[in-house]
Design a protein around this motif. Structure first.
Motif, PDB file in Angstrom:
ATOM      1  N   GLY A  10      25.586 -11.623 -38.607  1.00  0.00           N
ATOM      2  CA  GLY A  10      26.830 -10.909 -38.860  1.00  0.00           C
ATOM      3  C   GLY A  10      27.797 -11.770 -39.629  1.00  0.00           C
ATOM      4  O   GLY A  10      27.442 -12.841 -40.125  1.00  0.00           O
ATOM      5  N   PRO A  11      29.035 -11.333 -39.703  1.00  0.00           N
ATOM      6  CA  PRO A  11      30.043 -12.088 -40.449  1.00  0.00           C
ATOM      7  C   PRO A  11      30.332 -13.435 -39.786  1.00  0.00           C
ATOM      8  O   PRO A  11      30.082 -13.610 -38.584  1.00  0.00           O
ATOM      9  N   PRO A  12      30.835 -14.387 -40.556  1.00  0.00           N
ATOM     10  CA  PRO A  12      31.130 -15.719 -40.016  1.00  0.00           C
ATOM     11  C   PRO A  12      32.014 -15.697 -38.770  1.00  0.00           C
ATOM     12  O   PRO A  12      31.828 -16.511 -37.869  1.00  0.00           O
ATOM     13  N   SER A  13      32.964 -14.779 -38.701  1.00  0.00           N
ATOM     14  CA  SER A  13      33.840 -14.734 -37.530  1.00  0.00           C
ATOM     15  C   SER A  13      33.069 -14.352 -36.264  1.00  0.00           C
ATOM     16  O   SER A  13      33.353 -14.871 -35.189  1.00  0.00           O
ATOM     17  N   LEU A  14      32.076 -13.473 -36.394  1.00  0.00           N
ATOM     18  CA  LEU A  14      31.241 -13.110 -35.247  1.00  0.00           C
ATOM     19  C   LEU A  14      30.383 -14.295 -34.832  1.00  0.00           C
ATOM     20  O   LEU A  14      30.293 -14.628 -33.650  1.00  0.00           O
ATOM     21  N   GLU A  15      29.769 -14.961 -35.821  1.00  0.00           N
ATOM     22  CA  GLU A  15      28.952 -16.135 -35.528  1.00  0.00           C
ATOM     23  C   GLU A  15      29.769 -17.196 -34.804  1.00  0.00           C
ATOM     24  O   GLU A  15      29.321 -17.777 -33.813  1.00  0.00           O
ATOM     25  N   SER A  16      30.974 -17.446 -35.286  1.00  0.00           N
ATOM     26  CA  SER A  16      31.844 -18.448 -34.688  1.00  0.00           C
ATOM     27  C   SER A  16      32.207 -18.091 -33.252  1.00  0.00           C
ATOM     28  O   SER A  16      32.170 -18.948 -32.356  1.00  0.00           O
ATOM     29  N   ASN A  17      32.530 -16.823 -33.025  1.00  0.00           N
ATOM     30  CA  ASN A  17      32.910 -16.379 -31.685  1.00  0.00           C
ATOM     31  C   ASN A  17      31.749 -16.529 -30.703  1.00  0.00           C
ATOM     32  O   ASN A  17      31.929 -17.024 -29.579  1.00  0.00           O
ATOM     33  N   VAL A  18      30.555 -16.126 -31.102  1.00  0.00           N
ATOM     34  CA  VAL A  18      29.390 -16.208 -30.208  1.00  0.00           C
ATOM     35  C   VAL A  18      29.021 -17.671 -29.953  1.00  0.00           C
ATOM     36  O   VAL A  18      28.734 -18.060 -28.822  1.00  0.00           O
ATOM     37  N   ALA A  19      29.056 -18.503 -30.990  1.00  0.00           N
ATOM     38  CA  ALA A  19      28.759 -19.930 -30.821  1.00  0.00           C
ATOM     39  C   ALA A  19      29.741 -20.575 -29.848  1.00  0.00           C
ATOM     40  O   ALA A  19      29.355 -21.365 -28.982  1.00  0.00           O
ATOM     41  N   LYS A  20      31.016 -20.217 -29.975  1.00  0.00           N
ATOM     42  CA  LYS A  20      32.051 -20.755 -29.087  1.00  0.00           C
ATOM     43  C   LYS A  20      31.780 -20.364 -27.634  1.00  0.00           C
ATOM     44  O   LYS A  20      31.884 -21.191 -26.726  1.00  0.00           O
ATOM     45  N   GLN A  21      31.411 -19.108 -27.401  1.00  0.00           N
ATOM     46  CA  GLN A  21      31.122 -18.651 -26.041  1.00  0.00           C
ATOM     47  C   GLN A  21      29.899 -19.370 -25.466  1.00  0.00           C
ATOM     48  O   GLN A  21      29.898 -19.751 -24.294  1.00  0.00           O
ATOM     49  N   CYS A  22      28.857 -19.544 -26.273  1.00  0.00           N
ATOM     50  CA  CYS A  22      27.668 -20.262 -25.809  1.00  0.00           C
ATOM     51  C   CYS A  22      28.017 -21.698 -25.427  1.00  0.00           C
ATOM     52  O   CYS A  22      27.620 -22.182 -24.362  1.00  0.00           O
ATOM     53  N   ARG A  23      28.768 -22.384 -26.297  1.00  0.00           N
ATOM     54  CA  ARG A  23      29.159 -23.769 -26.004  1.00  0.00           C
ATOM     55  C   ARG A  23      30.001 -23.849 -24.742  1.00  0.00           C
ATOM     56  O   ARG A  23      29.794 -24.716 -23.889  1.00  0.00           O
TER      57      ARG A  23
END
Length: 94
Positions: free
Chosen positions: A59-72
């Motif tokens: 998906g868009p970079p903002s979605l990737e960033s949000n999901v990565a942040k939640q995983c971390r």
């Protein structure tokens, strides 16, 4: 055919309570949403047990960033009985 019967038919694995619970959870948690993002934090926090979970985002970079942040965030707060999340991203270029 139940999800349980389906998995035994194809993989010939013994029935276990954990497999039943996971299969039922996955079957019941599938939802199609339009116009809104799923609540990633709630989805990831609902996964219980000491399991490795691959989280794949396209998906868009903002979605990737949000999901990565939640995983971390969840990995940093986890204890021995919680899931470990492995974030991966995939981009389709046209």
């Amino acid at each position: 055919m139940s999800c349980d019967q389906h998995s035994r038919q194809h993989y010939n694995e013994p029935e276990t309570e954990t497999r039943n619970d996971l299969c039922e959870y996955l079957a019941c948690s599938t939802a199609i949403q339009y116009g809104i993002r799923p609540n990633i934090k709630d989805i990831l926090e609902s996964i219980q047990g000491h399991v490795n979970v691959g989280v794949i985002v396209c998906g868009p970079p903002s979605l990737e960033s949000n999901v990565a942040k939640q995983c971390r965030s969840l990995n940093m707060r986890r204890n021995i009985h919680r899931a470990i999340f492995h974030f991966h991203t995939h981009n389709l270029h046209m």
